[in-house]
Write a protein that holds these residues in place. Sequence first.
Motif, PDB file in Angstrom:
ATOM      1  N   ILE A   1       6.574   5.402 -23.872  1.00 56.25           N
ATOM      2  CA  ILE A   1       6.458   6.788 -23.237  1.00 56.25           C
ATOM      3  C   ILE A   1       4.633   7.370 -22.696  1.00 56.25           C
ATOM      4  O   ILE A   1       4.297   7.482 -21.806  1.00 56.25           O
ATOM      5  N   LEU A   2       3.786   6.700 -24.467  1.00 49.66           N
ATOM      6  CA  LEU A   2       2.484   6.775 -23.401  1.00 49.66           C
ATOM      7  C   LEU A   2       1.820   7.085 -22.875  1.00 49.66           C
ATOM      8  O   LEU A   2       0.933   7.459 -22.121  1.00 49.66           O
ATOM      9  N   SER A   3       1.899   5.266 -22.245  1.00 51.67           N
ATOM     10  CA  SER A   3       1.661   4.469 -21.300  1.00 51.67           C
ATOM     11  C   SER A   3       1.871   5.103 -20.153  1.00 51.67           C
ATOM     12  O   SER A   3       1.320   5.707 -19.271  1.00 51.67           O
ATOM     13  N   GLY A   4       3.015   5.751 -20.272  1.00 55.15           N
ATOM     14  CA  GLY A   4       4.037   5.682 -18.648  1.00 55.15           C
ATOM     15  C   GLY A   4       2.979   7.363 -18.185  1.00 55.15           C
ATOM     16  O   GLY A   4       2.697   7.948 -17.039  1.00 55.15           O
ATOM     17  N   PHE A   5       2.483   7.890 -19.487  1.00 53.87           N
ATOM     18  CA  PHE A   5       1.941   9.400 -19.130  1.00 53.87           C
ATOM     19  C   PHE A   5       0.279   8.952 -18.539  1.00 53.87           C
ATOM     20  O   PHE A   5      -0.097   9.253 -17.283  1.00 53.87           O
ATOM     21  N   HIS A   6      -0.075   8.356 -19.312  1.00 59.58           N
ATOM     22  CA  HIS A   6      -1.239   7.403 -18.320  1.00 59.58           C
ATOM     23  C   HIS A   6      -1.108   7.046 -16.828  1.00 59.58           C
ATOM     24  O   HIS A   6      -2.338   7.216 -16.020  1.00 59.58           O
ATOM     25  N   GLU A   7      -0.188   6.032 -17.080  1.00 60.77           N
ATOM     26  CA  GLU A   7       0.054   5.335 -15.238  1.00 60.77           C
ATOM     27  C   GLU A   7       0.221   6.120 -14.578  1.00 60.77           C
ATOM     28  O   GLU A   7      -0.672   6.541 -13.518  1.00 60.77           O
TER      29      GLU A   7
ATOM     30  N   LYS B   1       0.810  -1.376   0.421  1.00 58.93           N
ATOM     31  CA  LYS B   1      -0.104   0.069  -0.096  1.00 58.93           C
ATOM     32  C   LYS B   1       0.683   1.437   0.210  1.00 58.93           C
ATOM     33  O   LYS B   1       1.792   1.370   0.800  1.00 58.93           O
ATOM     34  N   GLY B   2       0.448   2.592  -1.061  1.00 56.59           N
ATOM     35  CA  GLY B   2       1.373   3.299  -0.890  1.00 56.59           C
ATOM     36  C   GLY B   2       2.766   3.051  -1.813  1.00 56.59           C
ATOM     37  O   GLY B   2       3.750   4.641  -2.389  1.00 56.59           O
ATOM     38  N   ILE B   3       2.760   2.316  -2.477  1.00 54.17           N
ATOM     39  CA  ILE B   3       4.138   1.848  -3.450  1.00 54.17           C
ATOM     40  C   ILE B   3       3.385   1.887  -4.808  1.00 54.17           C
ATOM     41  O   ILE B   3       2.806   0.832  -4.850  1.00 54.17           O
ATOM     42  N   TYR B   4       3.925   2.862  -5.689  1.00 47.50           N
ATOM     43  CA  TYR B   4       2.528   2.447  -7.154  1.00 47.50           C
ATOM     44  C   TYR B   4       4.093   1.925  -7.760  1.00 47.50           C
ATOM     45  O   TYR B   4       5.646   2.708  -7.752  1.00 47.50           O
ATOM     46  N   ALA B   5       3.596   2.019  -9.304  1.00 49.04           N
ATOM     47  CA  ALA B   5       4.443   1.376 -10.260  1.00 49.04           C
ATOM     48  C   ALA B   5       4.205   2.070 -11.491  1.00 49.04           C
ATOM     49  O   ALA B   5       3.444   1.722 -11.716  1.00 49.04           O
ATOM     50  N   VAL B   6       4.991   2.714 -12.169  1.00 47.22           N
ATOM     51  CA  VAL B   6       4.502   3.467 -13.329  1.00 47.22           C
ATOM     52  C   VAL B   6       5.854   3.417 -14.152  1.00 47.22           C
ATOM     53  O   VAL B   6       6.615   2.955 -14.191  1.00 47.22           O
ATOM     54  N   GLY B   7       5.193   3.454 -15.638  1.00 46.96           N
ATOM     55  CA  GLY B   7       6.197   3.895 -16.971  1.00 46.96           C
ATOM     56  C   GLY B   7       7.262   2.323 -17.274  1.00 46.96           C
ATOM     57  O   GLY B   7       6.221   1.271 -17.254  1.00 46.96           O
ATOM     58  N   ASP B   8       8.153   1.761 -17.985  1.00 51.45           N
ATOM     59  CA  ASP B   8       8.300   0.756 -18.649  1.00 51.45           C
ATOM     60  C   ASP B   8       8.770  -0.224 -17.223  1.00 51.45           C
ATOM     61  O   ASP B   8       9.046  -1.264 -17.867  1.00 51.45           O
ATOM     62  N   ILE B   9       8.520   0.135 -15.427  1.00 51.81           N
ATOM     63  CA  ILE B   9       8.981  -1.355 -15.050  1.00 51.81           C
ATOM     64  C   ILE B   9       7.775  -1.762 -14.625  1.00 51.81           C
ATOM     65  O   ILE B   9       8.057  -2.302 -13.916  1.00 51.81           O
ATOM     66  N   CYS B  10       6.243  -0.845 -15.071  1.00 52.73           N
ATOM     67  CA  CYS B  10       5.424  -1.770 -14.716  1.00 52.73           C
ATOM     68  C   CYS B  10       4.706  -2.135 -15.275  1.00 52.73           C
ATOM     69  O   CYS B  10       5.037  -3.379 -16.163  1.00 52.73           O
ATOM     70  N   SER B  11       4.226  -4.203 -14.937  1.00 53.41           N
ATOM     71  CA  SER B  11       3.951  -5.025 -15.465  1.00 53.41           C
ATOM     72  C   SER B  11       2.426  -4.947 -15.317  1.00 53.41           C
ATOM     73  O   SER B  11       1.838  -4.838 -14.364  1.00 53.41           O
ATOM     74  N   TYR B  12       1.701  -4.749 -16.273  1.00 52.92           N
ATOM     75  CA  TYR B  12       0.464  -5.807 -16.156  1.00 52.92           C
ATOM     76  C   TYR B  12      -0.438  -6.310 -17.424  1.00 52.92           C
ATOM     77  O   TYR B  12       0.195  -5.962 -19.032  1.00 52.92           O
ATOM     78  N   PRO B  13      -1.752  -6.951 -17.319  1.00 49.30           N
ATOM     79  CA  PRO B  13      -1.836  -7.531 -18.665  1.00 49.30           C
ATOM     80  C   PRO B  13      -2.350  -6.117 -19.679  1.00 49.30           C
ATOM     81  O   PRO B  13      -2.588  -5.571 -19.017  1.00 49.30           O
ATOM     82  N   GLY B  14      -1.095  -6.435 -20.751  1.00 50.24           N
ATOM     83  CA  GLY B  14      -1.788  -5.523 -21.446  1.00 50.24           C
ATOM     84  C   GLY B  14      -0.282  -4.964 -22.060  1.00 50.24           C
ATOM     85  O   GLY B  14      -0.374  -3.930 -22.447  1.00 50.24           O
ATOM     86  N   LYS B  15       0.433  -4.464 -21.341  1.00 50.17           N
ATOM     87  CA  LYS B  15       1.336  -3.515 -20.241  1.00 50.17           C
ATOM     88  C   LYS B  15       1.931  -3.492 -22.081  1.00 50.17           C
ATOM     89  O   LYS B  15       1.985  -4.060 -23.045  1.00 50.17           O
ATOM     90  N   LEU B  16       2.093  -2.181 -22.744  1.00 50.27           N
ATOM     91  CA  LEU B  16       2.853  -1.224 -23.583  1.00 50.27           C
ATOM     92  C   LEU B  16       4.189  -0.138 -23.010  1.00 50.27           C
ATOM     93  O   LEU B  16       3.858   0.469 -22.360  1.00 50.27           O
TER      94      LEU B  16
END
Length: 339
Positions: free
Chosen positions: A295-301, A277-292
Amino acid sequence: MIKTDALIIGAGPTGLFTAHQLKLIGLNCEIVDNLDKIGGQCIELYPDKPIYDIPAVPECTGEELTKNLINQLKPFDIRFHLNERVDEIKKENENWTVKTNNNKKFSTPNVIIAGGVGSFEPRKFSVKECEKFEEKSILYSIRDKNIFKGKTVSIFGGGDSALDWAVELSKNSKVNLIHRRDDFRGAQATVDKVHQLAKEEKINLYTRYQMSQIKGDNQLESIEIKNDDKETKTLKTDYALGFFGLIMQLGPIANWGLNIYKKTIEVDTEKFETNQKGIYAVGDICSYPGKLKLILSGFHEGALAARACFKLARPNEKYRFEFTTSSKTIKDRLGVKGD
Ligand SMILES: Cc1cc2nc3c(=O)[nH]c(=O)nc-3n(C[C@H](O)[C@H](O)[C@H](O)COP(=O)(O)OP(=O)(O)OC[C@H]3O[C@@H](n4cnc5c(N)ncnc54)[C@H](O)[C@@H]3O)c2cc1C
């Protein structure tokens, strides 16, 4: 101890835009990066290459994108902590205590990991004893070139960094340039300049040589270099500089108790929160189904993770969604006048 609403690990494009999103909704943040510059992969790996898939920007280079992201942060007062690698994250009461390799400490309810492919680390000399002199007389980057004035400097490597520094330092220092091949990988103009300086005996050039040993007790005294025919030479030297490129390491991130999948951190797609809780991961370092990994994905995340931070940073307030075009509060934060 630096207190902040959110700490961002990584000053790549994702970390930068996430900072913007946090500031727009009225949260403070600090950004830490292991590199000596802002921009992550864009600035380190392809500053001159054009990118064609940033929304509404038909074409821009890695460097231009970074500059624009930094410009977008101008209205805000954001502190960058460069040359700092985050090594430890520990829960203390309600907050996370985050520690860097240089012992900088942060206390925050929200940690956003925008660490890309991990921290960029220099590839080092294979001679084990070099560790003893690291950061003193064995260096992998230059912060202050004045320390080399009047000294003997042995530079290893065959790319742009090694060649550029050999040319620059030859003005005020005795320079040995050592490379394991005959061919250099740097820009042709710099390669030509190095050969010209070698002819003028302003640079001592040793090709097909590598470091085999170092000597010195408290201070580096000399290095031994060896070629493919096992011939050795001993060079008296005050400093040895290695420019062998960078490697990317997940490094300390792997030890923070997060669910890791193929060197990436698993997150949900609502808040981009990890299993902590309270630790998030965004951009290239995160993974979830469908992750691209774009750079544009990182902005949304980053935009969604920033909203999630609000709850923990302002537990007694309610987050209100607003457009930048019409919100007076947001315009005030941006320092924009008028309707
Ligand atoms: C040659 C090339 C071309 C590309 N072209 C495109 C393209 O055309 N379009 C596109 O969308 N994408 C492109 N990409 C991919 C894009 O660059 C990445 O998706 C983007 O950089 C990811 O951004 P990020 O901020 O998540 O991570 P990064 O840019 O990797 O930044 C992460 C930062 O975190 C820092 N860090 C990591 N761990 C730590 C730690 N423990 N402590 C402190 N700092 C840490 C690193 O030093 C780094 O600076 C390209 C990539 C390459 C290599």
